[in-house]
Design a protein around this motif. Structure first.
Motif, PDB file in Angstrom:
ATOM      1  N   ALA A   4    -102.296   0.899 -35.459  1.00 23.55           N
ATOM      2  CA  ALA A   4    -101.002   1.513 -35.178  1.00 23.55           C
ATOM      3  C   ALA A   4     -99.929   0.430 -35.220  1.00 23.55           C
ATOM      4  O   ALA A   4    -100.155  -0.710 -34.837  1.00 23.55           O
ATOM      5  CB  ALA A   4    -101.035   2.164 -33.808  1.00 23.55           C
ATOM      6  N   CYS A  25     -95.973  10.736 -32.281  1.00 24.24           N
ATOM      7  CA  CYS A  25     -96.442   9.825 -33.334  1.00 24.24           C
ATOM      8  C   CYS A  25     -97.432   8.822 -32.761  1.00 24.24           C
ATOM      9  O   CYS A  25     -97.088   8.066 -31.856  1.00 24.24           O
ATOM     10  CB  CYS A  25     -95.252   9.084 -33.948  1.00 24.24           C
ATOM     11  SG  CYS A  25     -95.732   7.723 -35.039  1.00 24.24           S
ATOM     12  N   ARG A  26     -98.649   8.826 -33.288  1.00 29.76           N
ATOM     13  CA  ARG A  26     -99.661   7.855 -32.845  1.00 29.76           C
ATOM     14  C   ARG A  26     -99.753   6.655 -33.775  1.00 29.76           C
ATOM     15  O   ARG A  26    -100.318   5.632 -33.412  1.00 29.76           O
ATOM     16  CB  ARG A  26    -101.046   8.523 -32.781  1.00 29.76           C
ATOM     17  CG  ARG A  26    -101.200   9.432 -31.587  1.00 29.76           C
ATOM     18  CD  ARG A  26    -102.633   9.807 -31.376  1.00 29.76           C
ATOM     19  NE  ARG A  26    -102.996  10.987 -32.112  1.00 29.76           N
ATOM     20  CZ  ARG A  26    -103.872  11.895 -31.665  1.00 29.76           C
ATOM     21  NH1 ARG A  26    -104.453  11.734 -30.494  1.00 29.76           N
ATOM     22  NH2 ARG A  26    -104.169  12.940 -32.389  1.00 29.76           N
ATOM     23  N   CYS A  27     -99.227   6.795 -34.999  1.00 27.95           N
ATOM     24  CA  CYS A  27     -99.388   5.706 -35.972  1.00 27.95           C
ATOM     25  C   CYS A  27     -98.308   4.640 -35.841  1.00 27.95           C
ATOM     26  O   CYS A  27     -98.499   3.512 -36.286  1.00 27.95           O
ATOM     27  CB  CYS A  27     -99.396   6.256 -37.393  1.00 27.95           C
ATOM     28  SG  CYS A  27     -97.778   6.757 -38.018  1.00 27.95           S
ATOM     29  N   CYS A  36     -93.516  12.459 -34.528  1.00 24.12           N
ATOM     30  CA  CYS A  36     -94.064  12.355 -35.881  1.00 24.12           C
ATOM     31  C   CYS A  36     -93.057  12.852 -36.915  1.00 24.12           C
ATOM     32  O   CYS A  36     -92.398  13.866 -36.707  1.00 24.12           O
ATOM     33  CB  CYS A  36     -95.339  13.210 -35.952  1.00 24.12           C
ATOM     34  SG  CYS A  36     -96.050  13.356 -37.602  1.00 24.12           S
ATOM     35  N   HIS A  40     -97.487   9.242 -41.261  1.00 18.41           N
ATOM     36  CA  HIS A  40     -98.888   8.840 -41.079  1.00 18.41           C
ATOM     37  C   HIS A  40     -99.729   9.168 -42.305  1.00 18.41           C
ATOM     38  O   HIS A  40    -100.894   8.776 -42.368  1.00 18.41           O
ATOM     39  CB  HIS A  40     -99.492   9.540 -39.855  1.00 18.41           C
ATOM     40  CG  HIS A  40     -99.459  11.027 -39.966  1.00 18.41           C
ATOM     41  ND1 HIS A  40     -98.416  11.790 -39.502  1.00 18.41           N
ATOM     42  CD2 HIS A  40    -100.333  11.884 -40.539  1.00 18.41           C
ATOM     43  CE1 HIS A  40     -98.658  13.068 -39.767  1.00 18.41           C
ATOM     44  NE2 HIS A  40     -99.800  13.149 -40.395  1.00 18.41           N
ATOM     45  N   THR A  43    -102.978   7.343 -43.744  1.00 25.27           N
ATOM     46  CA  THR A  43    -103.628   6.554 -42.687  1.00 25.27           C
ATOM     47  C   THR A  43    -104.647   7.454 -41.998  1.00 25.27           C
ATOM     48  O   THR A  43    -104.737   8.648 -42.289  1.00 25.27           O
ATOM     49  CB  THR A  43    -102.616   6.054 -41.629  1.00 25.27           C
ATOM     50  OG1 THR A  43    -102.207   7.153 -40.805  1.00 25.27           O
ATOM     51  CG2 THR A  43    -101.395   5.419 -42.277  1.00 25.27           C
ATOM     52  N   GLU A  44    -105.392   6.873 -41.065  1.00 24.61           N
ATOM     53  CA  GLU A  44    -106.377   7.674 -40.330  1.00 24.61           C
ATOM     54  C   GLU A  44    -105.740   8.384 -39.131  1.00 24.61           C
ATOM     55  O   GLU A  44    -106.419   9.103 -38.412  1.00 24.61           O
ATOM     56  CB  GLU A  44    -107.511   6.781 -39.854  1.00 24.61           C
ATOM     57  CG  GLU A  44    -107.076   5.781 -38.813  1.00 24.61           C
ATOM     58  CD  GLU A  44    -108.165   4.751 -38.508  1.00 24.61           C
ATOM     59  OE1 GLU A  44    -108.363   4.454 -37.326  1.00 24.61           O
ATOM     60  OE2 GLU A  44    -108.793   4.264 -39.460  1.00 24.61           O
ATOM     61  N   PHE A  45    -104.453   8.168 -38.934  1.00 18.97           N
ATOM     62  CA  PHE A  45    -103.794   8.724 -37.757  1.00 18.97           C
ATOM     63  C   PHE A  45    -103.309  10.148 -37.966  1.00 18.97           C
ATOM     64  O   PHE A  45    -102.970  10.554 -39.080  1.00 18.97           O
ATOM     65  CB  PHE A  45    -102.594   7.852 -37.373  1.00 18.97           C
ATOM     66  CG  PHE A  45    -102.985   6.494 -36.885  1.00 18.97           C
ATOM     67  CD1 PHE A  45    -103.328   6.295 -35.565  1.00 18.97           C
ATOM     68  CD2 PHE A  45    -103.013   5.415 -37.751  1.00 18.97           C
ATOM     69  CE1 PHE A  45    -103.704   5.049 -35.102  1.00 18.97           C
ATOM     70  CE2 PHE A  45    -103.383   4.152 -37.307  1.00 18.97           C
ATOM     71  CZ  PHE A  45    -103.730   3.972 -35.979  1.00 18.97           C
ATOM     72  N   THR A  46    -103.290  10.884 -36.875  1.00 16.65           N
ATOM     73  CA  THR A  46    -102.691  12.209 -36.855  1.00 16.65           C
ATOM     74  C   THR A  46    -101.815  12.271 -35.607  1.00 16.65           C
ATOM     75  O   THR A  46    -102.058  11.561 -34.626  1.00 16.65           O
ATOM     76  CB  THR A  46    -103.756  13.319 -36.766  1.00 16.65           C
ATOM     77  OG1 THR A  46    -104.595  13.057 -35.632  1.00 16.65           O
ATOM     78  CG2 THR A  46    -104.598  13.379 -38.035  1.00 16.65           C
ATOM     79  N   LYS A  64     -97.452   2.150 -28.783  1.00 17.08           N
ATOM     80  CA  LYS A  64     -98.704   2.752 -29.275  1.00 17.08           C
ATOM     81  C   LYS A  64     -99.947   2.086 -28.694  1.00 17.08           C
ATOM     82  O   LYS A  64    -101.010   2.101 -29.310  1.00 17.08           O
ATOM     83  CB  LYS A  64     -98.754   2.774 -30.819  1.00 17.08           C
ATOM     84  CG  LYS A  64     -97.482   3.316 -31.470  1.00 17.08           C
ATOM     85  CD  LYS A  64     -97.089   4.690 -30.987  1.00 17.08           C
ATOM     86  CE  LYS A  64     -95.755   5.146 -31.554  1.00 17.08           C
ATOM     87  NZ  LYS A  64     -95.313   6.421 -30.998  1.00 17.08           N
ATOM     88  N   TYR A  69    -101.442   8.533 -23.474  1.00 15.18           N
ATOM     89  CA  TYR A  69    -100.627   9.226 -24.483  1.00 15.18           C
ATOM     90  C   TYR A  69    -100.280  10.637 -24.062  1.00 15.18           C
ATOM     91  O   TYR A  69    -101.120  11.321 -23.515  1.00 15.18           O
ATOM     92  CB  TYR A  69    -101.398   9.316 -25.797  1.00 15.18           C
ATOM     93  CG  TYR A  69    -101.235   8.138 -26.717  1.00 15.18           C
ATOM     94  CD1 TYR A  69    -100.356   7.107 -26.445  1.00 15.18           C
ATOM     95  CD2 TYR A  69    -101.980   8.081 -27.880  1.00 15.18           C
ATOM     96  CE1 TYR A  69    -100.221   6.037 -27.320  1.00 15.18           C
ATOM     97  CE2 TYR A  69    -101.854   7.018 -28.762  1.00 15.18           C
ATOM     98  CZ  TYR A  69    -100.979   5.997 -28.468  1.00 15.18           C
ATOM     99  OH  TYR A  69    -100.855   4.963 -29.330  1.00 15.18           O
TER     100      TYR A  69
END
Ligand code: FES
Length: 81
Positions: A4, A25-27, A36, A40, A43-46, A64, A69
């Motif tokens: 992240a 947004c986690r990324c 978000c 993302h 990437t592997e983020f959602t 992050k 979260y």
């Protein structure tokens, strides 16, 4: 594994509405932090979908690294940049 991105080293103070759906947004790549914007992709983020039970101001994580979260837990103070 993608990491992240640290969007900021302080939380975002935002006013949220009870019952409304938000996407955190986690990324760290979103230009609409702390929410978000679709950046993302690839990437592997959602994003994290969440709601609040009470309307009002909250502090959402932008470094992050929070363990709570989408909320800030003070982890930004421990970052070594
Ligand atoms: Fe970061 Fe969607 S832009 S999770």
């Amino acid at each position: 594994m993608n990491k992240a991105v640290i969007a900021d080293t302080k939380p975002a103070k935002v006013t949220l509405e009870a019952g409304k759906e938000y996407y955190f947004c986690r990324c760290g790549r979103s230009n609409k932090q702390p929410f978000c914007d679709g950046s993302h992709g690839g990437t592997e983020f959602t994003p994290l979908k969440f709601t609040v039970e009470q309307s009002g101001e909250v502090f959402l994580c932008q470094c992050k690294h929070s363990n709570n979260y989408p909320y800030c837990d003070g982890s930004h103070k421990k970052l070594v940049l």
